[in-house]
Motif scaffolding. Structure first.
Motif, PDB file in Angstrom:
ATOM      1  N   GLY A 160      15.577  21.690  43.560  1.00 22.84           N
ATOM      2  CA  GLY A 160      15.889  20.836  44.695  1.00 22.84           C
ATOM      3  C   GLY A 160      17.360  20.517  44.748  1.00 22.84           C
ATOM      4  N   LEU A 161      18.188  21.567  44.512  1.00 20.84           N
ATOM      5  CA  LEU A 161      19.629  21.375  44.388  1.00 20.84           C
ATOM      6  C   LEU A 161      20.355  22.421  45.233  1.00 20.84           C
ATOM      7  N   VAL A 162      21.401  22.013  45.951  1.00 21.13           N
ATOM      8  CA  VAL A 162      22.259  22.939  46.682  1.00 21.13           C
ATOM      9  C   VAL A 162      23.710  22.557  46.427  1.00 21.13           C
ATOM     10  N   LEU A 163      24.486  23.522  45.942  1.00 20.03           N
ATOM     11  CA  LEU A 163      25.896  23.308  45.639  1.00 20.03           C
ATOM     12  C   LEU A 163      26.765  24.129  46.588  1.00 20.03           C
ATOM     13  N   ASP A 164      27.860  23.546  47.003  1.00 20.00           N
ATOM     14  CA  ASP A 164      28.863  24.238  47.813  1.00 20.00           C
ATOM     15  C   ASP A 164      30.052  24.511  46.902  1.00 20.00           C
ATOM     16  N   GLY A 165      30.593  25.716  46.977  1.00 15.67           N
ATOM     17  CA  GLY A 165      31.714  26.022  46.096  1.00 15.67           C
ATOM     18  C   GLY A 165      32.343  27.361  46.388  1.00 15.67           C
ATOM     19  N   GLU A 166      33.026  27.900  45.384  1.00 15.72           N
ATOM     20  CA  GLU A 166      33.790  29.129  45.536  1.00 15.72           C
ATOM     21  C   GLU A 166      33.439  30.080  44.398  1.00 15.72           C
ATOM     22  N   ILE A 167      33.195  31.340  44.736  1.00 16.32           N
ATOM     23  CA  ILE A 167      33.002  32.362  43.709  1.00 16.32           C
ATOM     24  C   ILE A 167      34.372  32.925  43.348  1.00 16.32           C
ATOM     25  N   LEU A 168      34.664  32.937  42.046  1.00 18.46           N
ATOM     26  CA  LEU A 168      35.949  33.431  41.556  1.00 18.46           C
ATOM     27  C   LEU A 168      35.718  34.308  40.343  1.00 18.46           C
ATOM     28  N   VAL A 169      36.518  35.359  40.203  1.00 18.91           N
ATOM     29  CA  VAL A 169      36.585  36.069  38.925  1.00 18.91           C
ATOM     30  C   VAL A 169      37.563  35.285  38.064  1.00 18.91           C
ATOM     31  N   TRP A 170      37.133  34.930  36.863  1.00 16.07           N
ATOM     32  CA  TRP A 170      37.910  34.009  36.034  1.00 16.07           C
ATOM     33  C   TRP A 170      38.658  34.749  34.930  1.00 16.07           C
ATOM     34  N   ASP A 171      39.926  34.423  34.796  1.00 10.63           N
ATOM     35  CA  ASP A 171      40.769  34.976  33.733  1.00 10.63           C
ATOM     36  C   ASP A 171      40.739  34.009  32.559  1.00 10.63           C
ATOM     37  N   ASP A 172      39.980  34.352  31.509  1.00 10.19           N
ATOM     38  CA  ASP A 172      39.838  33.446  30.364  1.00 10.19           C
ATOM     39  C   ASP A 172      41.134  33.271  29.591  1.00 10.19           C
ATOM     40  N   VAL A 173      41.994  34.281  29.612  1.00 10.62           N
ATOM     41  CA  VAL A 173      43.267  34.182  28.889  1.00 10.62           C
ATOM     42  C   VAL A 173      44.180  33.162  29.552  1.00 10.62           C
ATOM     43  N   ARG A 174      44.323  33.281  30.859  1.00 10.76           N
ATOM     44  CA  ARG A 174      45.212  32.373  31.600  1.00 10.76           C
ATOM     45  C   ARG A 174      44.512  31.078  31.990  1.00 10.76           C
ATOM     46  N   GLN A 175      43.185  31.040  31.832  1.00  6.49           N
ATOM     47  CA  GLN A 175      42.392  29.896  32.282  1.00  6.49           C
ATOM     48  C   GLN A 175      42.696  29.574  33.742  1.00  6.49           C
ATOM     49  N   ALA A 176      42.599  30.614  34.558  1.00  9.19           N
ATOM     50  CA  ALA A 176      42.887  30.498  35.978  1.00  9.19           C
ATOM     51  C   ALA A 176      42.149  31.612  36.711  1.00  9.19           C
ATOM     52  N   PRO A 177      41.997  31.482  38.034  1.00  5.60           N
ATOM     53  CA  PRO A 177      41.347  32.555  38.798  1.00  5.60           C
ATOM     54  C   PRO A 177      42.160  33.839  38.739  1.00  5.60           C
ATOM     55  N   ALA A 178      41.465  34.966  38.647  1.00  2.00           N
ATOM     56  CA  ALA A 178      42.128  36.270  38.742  1.00  2.00           C
ATOM     57  C   ALA A 178      42.469  36.534  40.207  1.00  2.00           C
ATOM     58  N   PRO A 179      43.389  37.463  40.502  1.00  2.00           N
ATOM     59  CA  PRO A 179      43.704  37.796  41.890  1.00  2.00           C
ATOM     60  C   PRO A 179      42.457  38.238  42.655  1.00  2.00           C
ATOM     61  N   PHE A 180      42.494  38.080  43.965  1.00  2.00           N
ATOM     62  CA  PHE A 180      41.343  38.423  44.792  1.00  2.00           C
ATOM     63  C   PHE A 180      40.959  39.889  44.643  1.00  2.00           C
ATOM     64  N   ALA A 181      41.932  40.735  44.308  1.00  2.00           N
ATOM     65  CA  ALA A 181      41.636  42.157  44.122  1.00  2.00           C
ATOM     66  C   ALA A 181      40.578  42.364  43.041  1.00  2.00           C
ATOM     67  N   ALA A 182      40.586  41.519  42.023  1.00  2.00           N
ATOM     68  CA  ALA A 182      39.570  41.618  40.962  1.00  2.00           C
ATOM     69  C   ALA A 182      38.196  41.253  41.505  1.00  2.00           C
ATOM     70  N   LEU A 183      38.160  40.248  42.382  1.00  2.00           N
ATOM     71  CA  LEU A 183      36.891  39.841  42.985  1.00  2.00           C
ATOM     72  C   LEU A 183      36.350  40.925  43.912  1.00  2.00           C
ATOM     73  N   GLN A 184      37.250  41.627  44.593  1.00  2.00           N
ATOM     74  CA  GLN A 184      36.821  42.687  45.506  1.00  2.00           C
ATOM     75  C   GLN A 184      36.046  43.785  44.788  1.00  2.00           C
ATOM     76  N   GLN A 185      36.367  44.012  43.519  1.00  2.00           N
ATOM     77  CA  GLN A 185      35.673  45.065  42.778  1.00  2.00           C
ATOM     78  C   GLN A 185      34.209  44.724  42.516  1.00  2.00           C
ATOM     79  N   ARG A 186      33.851  43.451  42.707  1.00  2.00           N
ATOM     80  CA  ARG A 186      32.459  43.050  42.519  1.00  2.00           C
ATOM     81  C   ARG A 186      31.645  43.146  43.817  1.00  2.00           C
ATOM     82  N   LEU A 187      32.321  43.330  44.938  1.00  2.00           N
ATOM     83  CA  LEU A 187      31.636  43.279  46.220  1.00  2.00           C
ATOM     84  C   LEU A 187      31.011  44.621  46.586  1.00  2.00           C
TER      85      LEU A 187
END
Length: 543
Positions: free
Chosen positions: A280-307
């Motif tokens: 009974g839960l709905v969350l709004d948010g953003e899908i991101l590919v995460w860079d664990d080394v930099r602790q930040a989102p990877a460039p969108f190009a990395a996310l495109q490879q998942r699409l």
């Protein structure tokens, strides 16, 4: 089918939003449930997956008329629309059949996909025979996926609300997920739309309509006067990912994109989050590919490879693992909480994410500027955090529908785009009312100094010029054509434009070695000669 074609003609003949709403409402009130379901599907912007190729449509046209191929192609280039070209070339015909919209789509249109390629032209002939020219045109528009009639989804929502005597907000919620290609329209789905019970949903996994932000248009000189106290707002980074909703109901999970497509197969690790979250839960948010080394989102190009993947390999999951960055709570304990103020929704969301302790679920961090000057400084430094700028959300805002202000205000405070001065190298004619104008452009930069002087294509863009500027550029293009490649024209390099873009990344698919994100024309640089355009090295330096 005739009634739907008549609706199309009537909608195409008026610019009045009120008239368009009334026309659609009248159609919905009179159509049978199955046809009304398909009409909503098409009018709201859904397209069927490609049923036949443009080659098959050309072959069909060739069986109907004796016309040289070169003359057909010349006609197409002049008109700019394949369905309209075929309609104009075919002889007038009288209507001898009278099927409902649903019957024609389900028994004549959809079966074309399963027919052998060498039988497509015959199948098309059978599907299109017996209709008047006006109705055949609409049939062809549905076939080509080019069905557009100048109505927005908002107008369709209003028309439905008017025809069914239900609140527009309720119709907007029910339409979410209705256009999914995984669930084609049926009478049952129409009855779910028309159900007078407020809690009637089309499916257990249905998400909510998204609340969209307005662009903050301000020079920053008087933020306090324009927006009030900085304490009235919640500040977050605006990340460049895929807006999504994670729905957890009935021991199942669904992951929906902003475009109302299910992303379950493309991001299975995020769907697994539903197993560790309350139902009974709905969350709004953003899908991101995460860079664990930099602790930040990877460039969108990395996310495109998942699409676009039907299956994600274990290697891809390791190297391009995704997270769900949650920033709002829409349903909690099976109760719609969109009417809560943002501050209350945020407090509950923080407790939820903290208690869940799921690696793939993160809470969008809030920022706490002490004044507007500091808020501006945070915005200017957003790229250091791999963000496009800031999101500003009123603390007391409810979660609205679409880009509205009735529920409160969300603002996106984006950074100015990157830009380069590039040379126009290729041009192609547009479509529709711009079918006779060169409106689609390819821009180039100078090769690095270590090479022979040459222009290297770097991006295509077609937006940003006024109608007057387009006509002026079109005139210059026609006078400076050097060579033709099908519909594309290579032109003598004479014009320089400032091209803006949101980001760039390395790409082996492009001759330049880089690809631009959201390129568009910022302005025509009449003050610059082509030798003053930027170099490829200067562009790559931005990487």
């Amino acid at each position: 089918m005739r009634a739907f074609a008549q609706l199309y003609r009537a909608l195409d003949a008026t610019r009045s939003s009120r008239q368009k709403t009334d026309l659609m409402a009248s159609y919905f009130s009179q159509a049978d449930a199955s046809s009304a379901a398909w009409a909503v599907y098409f009018l709201a912007g859904a397209r069927l997956r490609r049923l036949v190729s443009s080659r098959a449509l050309r072959d069909y046209a060739a069986t109907q008329i004796e016309l040289p191929q070169w003359l057909f192609e010349a006609s197409y280039q002049s008109v700019g629309d394949l369905a309209e070209t075929i309609t104009l070339l075919l002889p007038e015909s009288a209507a001898t059949r009278d099927e409902r919209l649903c019957d024609w789509v389900e028994h004549s249109l959809l079966p074309l996909r399963a027919q052998p390629v060498d039988q497509r032209a015959q199948g098309l002939s059978q599907a299109l025979a017996g209709w008047s020219s006006d109705t055949r045109f609409v049939c062809l528009k549905l076939l080509t996926g080019g069905f557009r009639v100048g109505v927005s989804r908002l107008l369709v929502t209003r028309a439905l609300a008017q025809a069914l005597n239900l609140p527009a907000t309720l119709m907007a919620q029910r339409l979410v997920g209705y256009l999914s290609a995984d669930h084609l329209p049926t009478a049952q789905r129409w009855h779910a739309l028309a159900n007078a019970e407020r809690d009637a949903l089309i499916s257990p996994g249905q998400p909510y309509p998204l609340f969209l932000a307005h662009a903050l248009k301000s020079d920053g000189t008087d933020f306090a006067g324009e927006l009030g106290s900085v304490s009235d707002w919640q500040f977050e980074y605006k990340y460049d990912g895929i807006r999504a909703q994670l729905v957890c109901r009935q021991a199942q999970g669904w992951l929906w994109s902003r475009g109302e497509e299910l992303l379950d197969s493309q991001f299975p690790e995020l769907l697994d989050l539903a197993q560790g979250l309350p139902q009974g839960l709905v969350l709004d948010g953003e899908i991101l590919v995460w860079d664990d080394v930099r602790q930040a989102p990877a460039p969108f190009a990395a996310l495109q490879q998942r699409l676009g993947r039907k299956r994600v390999s274990a290697a891809m999951l390791r190297t391009h693992g995704a997270i769900f960055m949650a920033y709002d709570l829409l349903e909690y304990a099976a109760q719609d909480c969109r009417h809560w103020p943002l501050s209350k929704r945020r407090a509950q969301l923080e407790q939820l994410v903290s208690a869940a302790k799921l690696a793939g679920l993160r809470l969008s961090p809030t920022l706490h500027p002490s004044d507007w000057a500091q808020a501006r400084a945070l915005q200017q430094g957003a790229r250091e955090h791999c963000a496009e700028g800031l999101m500003l959300k009123q603390q007391q805002s409810r979660y609205g529908i679409g880009r509205t202000r009735q529920a409160g205000v969300w603002l996106k405070f984006k950074l100015e785009p990157f830009s380069i001065d590039a040379v126009l190298l290729y041009a192609q004619k547009g479509h529709g009312r711009r079918a006779n104008l060169y409106t689609d452009y390819t821009f180039a930069l100078w090769q690095d100094a270590s090479h022979e002087p040459a222009l290297v294509p770097i991006a295509k863009a077609y937006s940003g010029l006024t109608d007057e500027e387009i006509r002026e550029v079109d005139s210059i293009v026609k006078k400076t054509i050097l060579e033709s490649f099908g519909p594309v024209r290579q032109v003598k390099p004479t014009l320089v434009f400032e091209v803006g873009f949101e980001g760039l990344f390395q790409s082996t698919r492009h001759k330049s070695g880089v690809a631009l994100r959201f390129p568009r024309i910022l302005r025509w640089r009449r003050d610059k000669s082509i030798d003053q355009a930027n170099t490829l090295a200067e562009l790559k330096a931005l990487l």
